[in-house]
Design a protein around this motif. Structure first.
Motif, PDB file in Angstrom:
ATOM      1  N   ASN A  30       0.814  -1.218   0.000  1.00 59.64           N
ATOM      2  CA  ASN A  30       0.000   0.000   0.000  1.00 59.64           C
ATOM      3  C   ASN A  30       0.849   1.270   0.000  1.00 59.64           C
ATOM      4  OD1 ASN A  30      -2.498  -1.418   0.166  1.00 59.64           O
ATOM      5  ND2 ASN A  30      -2.116  -1.747   2.347  1.00 59.64           N
ATOM      6  N   HIS A  31       2.139   1.114   0.235  1.00 62.91           N
ATOM      7  CA  HIS A  31       3.024   2.271   0.291  1.00 62.91           C
ATOM      8  C   HIS A  31       4.027   2.165  -0.867  1.00 62.91           C
ATOM      9  CE1 HIS A  31       1.143   2.089   4.264  1.00 62.91           C
ATOM     10  NE2 HIS A  31       1.380   3.384   4.356  1.00 62.91           N
ATOM     11  N   TRP A  32       5.281   1.780  -0.583  1.00 61.79           N
ATOM     12  CA  TRP A  32       6.266   1.757  -1.673  1.00 61.79           C
ATOM     13  C   TRP A  32       6.359   0.412  -2.387  1.00 61.79           C
ATOM     14  CZ3 TRP A  32       7.600   5.903  -3.956  1.00 61.79           C
ATOM     15  CH2 TRP A  32       7.643   7.117  -3.258  1.00 61.79           C
ATOM     16  N   ASN A  33       5.613  -0.571  -1.919  1.00 54.73           N
ATOM     17  CA  ASN A  33       5.514  -1.864  -2.607  1.00 54.73           C
ATOM     18  C   ASN A  33       6.882  -2.409  -3.010  1.00 54.73           C
ATOM     19  OD1 ASN A  33       4.186  -4.086  -3.636  1.00 54.73           O
ATOM     20  ND2 ASN A  33       3.820  -3.164  -5.639  1.00 54.73           N
ATOM     21  N   VAL A  34       7.783  -2.435  -2.039  1.00 54.53           N
ATOM     22  CA  VAL A  34       9.124  -2.989  -2.275  1.00 54.53           C
ATOM     23  C   VAL A  34       8.986  -4.460  -2.646  1.00 54.53           C
ATOM     24  CG1 VAL A  34      11.286  -3.595  -1.128  1.00 54.53           C
ATOM     25  CG2 VAL A  34      10.281  -1.334  -0.787  1.00 54.53           C
ATOM     26  N   THR A  35       9.692  -4.884  -3.686  1.00 55.74           N
ATOM     27  CA  THR A  35       9.479  -6.214  -4.255  1.00 55.74           C
ATOM     28  C   THR A  35      10.357  -7.300  -3.643  1.00 55.74           C
ATOM     29  OG1 THR A  35      11.054  -5.696  -6.029  1.00 55.74           O
ATOM     30  CG2 THR A  35       8.721  -5.274  -6.459  1.00 55.74           C
ATOM     31  N   LYS A  36      11.126  -6.958  -2.634  1.00 54.07           N
ATOM     32  CA  LYS A  36      11.956  -7.965  -1.963  1.00 54.07           C
ATOM     33  C   LYS A  36      11.053  -9.015  -1.309  1.00 54.07           C
ATOM     34  CE  LYS A  36      16.228  -8.051   0.779  1.00 54.07           C
ATOM     35  NZ  LYS A  36      16.023  -9.304   1.513  1.00 54.07           N
ATOM     36  N   GLU A  37      11.471 -10.263  -1.351  1.00 58.00           N
ATOM     37  CA  GLU A  37      10.631 -11.348  -0.831  1.00 58.00           C
ATOM     38  C   GLU A  37      10.281 -11.130   0.640  1.00 58.00           C
ATOM     39  OE1 GLU A  37      10.660 -16.235  -0.369  1.00 58.00           O
ATOM     40  OE2 GLU A  37      12.277 -15.207  -1.429  1.00 58.00           O
ATOM     41  N   ARG A  38      11.257 -10.714   1.443  1.00 56.39           N
ATOM     42  CA  ARG A  38      10.986 -10.420   2.855  1.00 56.39           C
ATOM     43  C   ARG A  38      11.470  -9.012   3.144  1.00 56.39           C
ATOM     44  NH1 ARG A  38      12.953  -9.919   7.745  1.00 56.39           N
ATOM     45  NH2 ARG A  38      15.122 -10.297   7.151  1.00 56.39           N
TER      46      ARG A  38
END
Length: 222
Positions: A30-38
């Protein structure tokens, strides 16, 4: 008596360390949607802020009580055990957020013998009126800025044109930053937080340094 003290100590430990399992909201979908798995936990952010404080205190003369700063940084997010990580973009006023945090930390601290000392450190941190509280606050904010750059340099930040569900970019100030030339997620972080450090040259230089350098290459620079 001793058994009660052990029980109180264990209760506080178990509640406070549950921050290891709570995610920093700023990186979620909902914010920066970082794509790192964890993505980063709240506890990892706290650890990073403490390490940053130690690093800066080592290299520059801030004339502070570092032990007090570390205590402030360790406890300042403990209320989020109960209320979660509330960002400035979650439609909750700062005054309400602070009230929730203060109520929560009282509940988390419970019946510890030194509960008043712990609570007073949180209140001092929030006051931003002492050298230690200002330094700790700046470390807390800068650590988040640095983590944003680390995620970007690792390739986990989505381009700004792929952020349609990002509540941050619905904020008027954030939109102006983009309109004024921001091209990356870190650019937004940089422009948003830079005024915080206006009276602290070292923190400003640290922020500028990380803007101009790839954090991953710094890991291999001896």
């Amino acid at each position: 008596m001793e058994e009660n003290r052990i029980k109180n100590a264990m209760r506080f430990y178990l509640m406070a360390t549950s921050l290891k399992y709570k995610i920093r909201s700023g990186w979620d979908e909902n914010h920066w949607n970082v794509t790192k798995e964890r993505i980063e936990s709240i506890a990892e952010h706290v650890y990073g802020a403490c390490i940053l404080a130690i690093s800066l205190d080592s290299e520059f003369d801030f004339n502070i009580d570092l032990n007090k700063v570390i205590k402030m940084l360790v406890i300042h997010e403990i209320g989020e055990v109960l209320i979660g990580d509330i960002t400035p973009f979650d439609n909750i006023k700062q005054e309400e957020k602070m009230e929730r945090e203060h109520d929560a930390i009282v509940r988390v601290v419970g019946n510890l013998i030194k509960k008043e000392e712990i609570i007073s450190l949180l209140l001092e941190f929030d006051s931003k009126t002492t050298k230690e509280s200002i330094f700790a606050y700046h470390c807390d904010k800068l650590e988040a800025d640095l983590q944003a750059k680390v995620y970007q340099d690792m390739g986990y930040q989505n381009p700004l044109d792929q952020q349609k569900d990002n509540v941050v970019l619905k904020n008027e100030k954030a939109r102006r930053i983009v309109e004024n030339g921001a091209t990356t997620a870190f650019d937004v972080w940089y422009e948003w937080d830079k005024p915080i450090y206006n009276e602290d040259e070292i923190f400003l230089k640290m922020l500028d340094f990380v803007k101009e350098h790839d954090t991953q290459s710094l890991l291999n620079n001896n």
